[in-house]
Design a protein around this motif. Structure first.
Motif, PDB file in Angstrom:
ATOM      1  N   ASP A 151       0.748  -1.255   0.104  1.00 40.86           N
ATOM      2  CA  ASP A 151       0.084  -0.009  -0.102  1.00 40.86           C
ATOM      3  C   ASP A 151       1.032   1.414   0.040  1.00 40.86           C
TER       4      ASP A 151
ATOM      5  N   GLN B  13       0.955   1.730  -5.484  1.00 40.90           N
ATOM      6  CA  GLN B  13      -0.267   2.096  -4.751  1.00 40.90           C
ATOM      7  C   GLN B  13      -1.198   2.833  -5.807  1.00 40.90           C
ATOM      8  N   GLU B  14      -0.411   3.871  -6.736  1.00 39.57           N
ATOM      9  CA  GLU B  14      -1.133   4.226  -7.843  1.00 39.57           C
ATOM     10  C   GLU B  14      -2.020   3.310  -8.608  1.00 39.57           C
TER      11      GLU B  14
ATOM     12  N   ASP C 288      -5.046   2.773  -6.436  1.00 40.00           N
ATOM     13  CA  ASP C 288      -5.762   3.818  -6.443  1.00 40.00           C
ATOM     14  C   ASP C 288      -6.655   3.953  -7.677  1.00 40.00           C
TER      15      ASP C 288
ATOM     16  N   ARG D 279      -9.622   1.280  -7.496  1.00 43.64           N
ATOM     17  CA  ARG D 279     -10.657   1.750  -6.713  1.00 43.64           C
ATOM     18  C   ARG D 279     -11.657   2.662  -7.324  1.00 43.64           C
ATOM     19  N   VAL D 280     -11.196   3.788  -8.083  1.00 46.88           N
ATOM     20  CA  VAL D 280     -11.738   4.679  -8.737  1.00 46.88           C
ATOM     21  C   VAL D 280     -12.399   4.117  -9.942  1.00 46.88           C
TER      22      VAL D 280
END
Lengths: 308, 307
Positions: free
Chosen positions: B202, B207-208, B211, B214-215
């Motif tokens: 994470d 992590q990008e 991210d 997730r979106v």
């Protein structure tokens, strides 16, 4: 301890006063891509001396008053990451656990010359450290330090985010130490010096080698550079930096090792830690120190999973 | 986070990369080499260089060689990490190598026509393998090799590649695709075993990708398909040269489980893994340094040093 030069006080007083005359003009823009269910990320634009527009990332825990599932209750401590010596600045430093943002308000700053704050001035890497270095008034780091002070001022102004004024840590290289010393409101500082500690030696590596490059080509600039760098020497800031400080020195035998940096530890609450030449061990030392200073019950909550 | 099974090496993987290579090779290199007296020393000559890469992007780099030498030199290719700018590789030049450190597209001097920024680089056009950021970045590493091959002072049969993190991943990928690389050293390789890597971390940069997913959860299949064309594990079987890999068992950026996976997939019979306990993303660099020095001396300088 190095005695500050006579113009040290006036140089920095005038810089701070100049900053005080410039409106901050803060502008916050939510960044949904980096926002999670436990923290909101904002892009922040601020104005510093010049005037010059700078940039930062502000992360705020979603709940400032209730306990997260495994976190701490607000108000929240703050970690202000001052600019690293590189072109890009990320929302939190590379390698930091994203979970940090659940428990801590973080702010990372891109100073003049760095990406997102590179118009009209785009810094060179190498080259940032020596831009204007022969003239203290024109030296780029006078502006960079002002940018860092503006960042601290911005954080402290955001009382709506649930900041805990008793737990404001400034973390980074030399800029963290200078910012915490010159600015108001920092309660803790963790610094890993790499820029401003006397004249670099001929075999200096990293950013300080830029000074050697400059002097090799322009040896007649030596006195001017010495005068400029004396205004930034960390020893001159040691008396005014927060007492609660972590000094992360280079490995034993390096030119910025624990012995060299000892003058920065003249505080009852100072901790000196020499590099173990391991980003794991050095990073763990920093994060466990912060967790202890912030009275966190378990440092694991802010550590990356690989370090548990 | 629940992830689907790794998609593995695509059936048209070789065809895809042969086509990228064809596109890159069709462009003239157009090298520009400018001496940099500010950064040169008594023992090392430093040059700022530019060359043309895929999609007509001009790529910068630092080229260093010993100030005084006779005959030809062994060559080394390297690149910086994900968020770093290329440093001037004086140390390798002092050891007798002609060395190029490439600022791949998106880096400071190579971002005039390609500038997704950091963060955002690793997810730039991540749903389309034909425009994904790393298609160009990988080509930039090849073109750096082409630059070295074009230098008269370099012996084309003695070129190696060295790097850590993003550069470690690019070392494995370049060594797989370009047989001109005769020896390779990769530390904490990035862009390897990607489905597992993003599950285990994470921390940025991986992590990008989390991210992004997730979106845009609906893009997961497209993302994983694209990444399968750029995953070091998909390339590793083609590595035939001698190679050493060092990893930190406490690496919080490139998880050791993922970096071990790429080592195991490397096809070369002459490979060795150096795992360092108590080390993070630096992967024991200070301990590994003399090993890397000896490795390249043995393979590129014909010194007769023993392993």
């Amino acid at each position: 301890m190095t005695t500050p030069k006579a113009d040290f006080e006036s140089y920095w007083r005038e810089t701070v006063e100049e900053l005080g005359r410039i409106p901050m003009a803060a502008e916050l823009t939510p960044i949904p891509l980096r926002t999670t269910d436990f923290s909101t990320l904002y892009g922040v634009h601020l104005t510093s001396i010049g005037p010059y527009r700078i940039f930062g990332y502000l992360s705020v825990p979603t709940s400032t008053t209730t306990s997260a599932t495994k976190g701490t209750k607000g108000p929240h401590p703050v970690i202000y990451f001052t600019p690293p010596y590189q072109s890009v600045v990320q929302p939190i430093p590379q390698g930091a656990a994203n979970e940090l943002r659940r428990h801590v308000i973080t702010f990372t700053l891109a100073a003049r010359g760095q990406r997102n704050a590179d118009k009209p001035f785009a810094a060179g890497f190498p080259g940032w450290l020596t831009t204007g270095i022969t003239d203290p008034a024109a030296y780029i780091f006078r502006g960079v330090v002002a940018d860092c002070l503006r960042g601290l001022e911005f954080i402290l102004s955001r009382t709506d985010t649930g900041i805990d004024p008793a737990r404001i840590a400034v973390v980074g290289n030399d800029l963290a130490f200078i910012t915490a010393a010159l600015g108001k409101g920092a309660t803790h500082v963790a610094t890993a010096p790499e820029l401003f500690f006397g004249m670099p030696s001929q075999n200096a590596s990293g950013p300080r080698s830029e000074v050697i490059d400059h002097l090799r080509q322009s040896p007649n600039d030596k006195t001017k550079i010495e005068n400029t760098l004396a205004l930034y020497d960390l020893r001159a800031f040691a008396a005014s930096a927060p007492a609660a400080r972590l000094i992360q020195a280079g490995p034993t035998g390096s030119d910025l090792d624990g012995t060299a940096l000892a003058p920065l530890t003249k505080s009852a609450h100072a901790t000196l830690c020499e590099s173990a030449q391991s980003r794991y061990k050095d990073g763990l030392a920093l994060m466990t120190w912060l967790a202890e200073q912030f009275n966190m019950p378990d440092p694991n909550i802010i550590l990356p999973a690989a370090w548990h | 986070m629940a992830l689907r099974k790794p998609t593995g090496k695509p059936d048209d993987f070789d065809a895809f990369w042969n086509d990228v290579r064809r596109q890159a090779d069709a462009l003239p290199l157009e090298p520009k080499i400018t001496a940099d007296p500010l950064r040169s020393t008594d023992d090392v000559s430093v040059f700022q260089v530019y060359f043309t890469s895929l999609d007509n992007i001009r790529i910068a780099g630092w080229y260093c060689r010993p100030a005084n030498f006779s005959g030809t030199l062994p060559g080394l290719l390297t690149l910086p990490g994900y968020q770093a700018e290329p440093r001037i590789p004086l140390d390798w030049a002092r050891q007798g190598y002609a060395v190029l450190n490439v600022a791949a597209r998106g880096k400071l001097k190579s971002h005039h026509n390609f500038n997704p920024g950091v963060p955002n680089l690793i997810t730039h056009n991540i749903t389309d393998r034909n425009t994904y950021a790393y298609r160009g970045i990988i080509a930039d590493a090849w073109r750096g090799l082409d630059f070295l091959l074009a230098q008269q002072e370099i012996d084309p049969s003695r070129i190696g590649m060295v790097g850590s993190s993003q550069s470690g991943g690019l070392t494995i990928i370049t060594a797989a695709l370009r047989s001109e690389i005769k020896a390779a050293s990769a530390g904490a390789p990035f862009m390897c075993a990607l489905p597992e890597a993003i599950r285990l971390t994470d921390t940025y940069p991986y992590q990008e990708i989390n991210d992004y997913l997730r979106v845009y959860p609906e893009s997961r299949d497209a993302v994983m398909t694209t990444l399968s064309y750029f995953d070091g594990v998909s390339f590793a079987g083609q590595v035939a040269c001698p190679i050493i890999v060092n990893i930190g068992l406490r690496d919080n950026i490139c998880p050791p489980g993922a970096t071990r996976a790429v080592f195991e997939a490397i096809g070369s019979a002459d490979k060795k893994l150096y795992p360092y306990d108590g080390q993070g993303h630096d992967a024991g660099a200070h301990l590994q340094k003399p090993i890397v020095t000896e490795f390249f001396a043995r393979h590129l300088k014909n010194t007769g040093a023993s392993s």
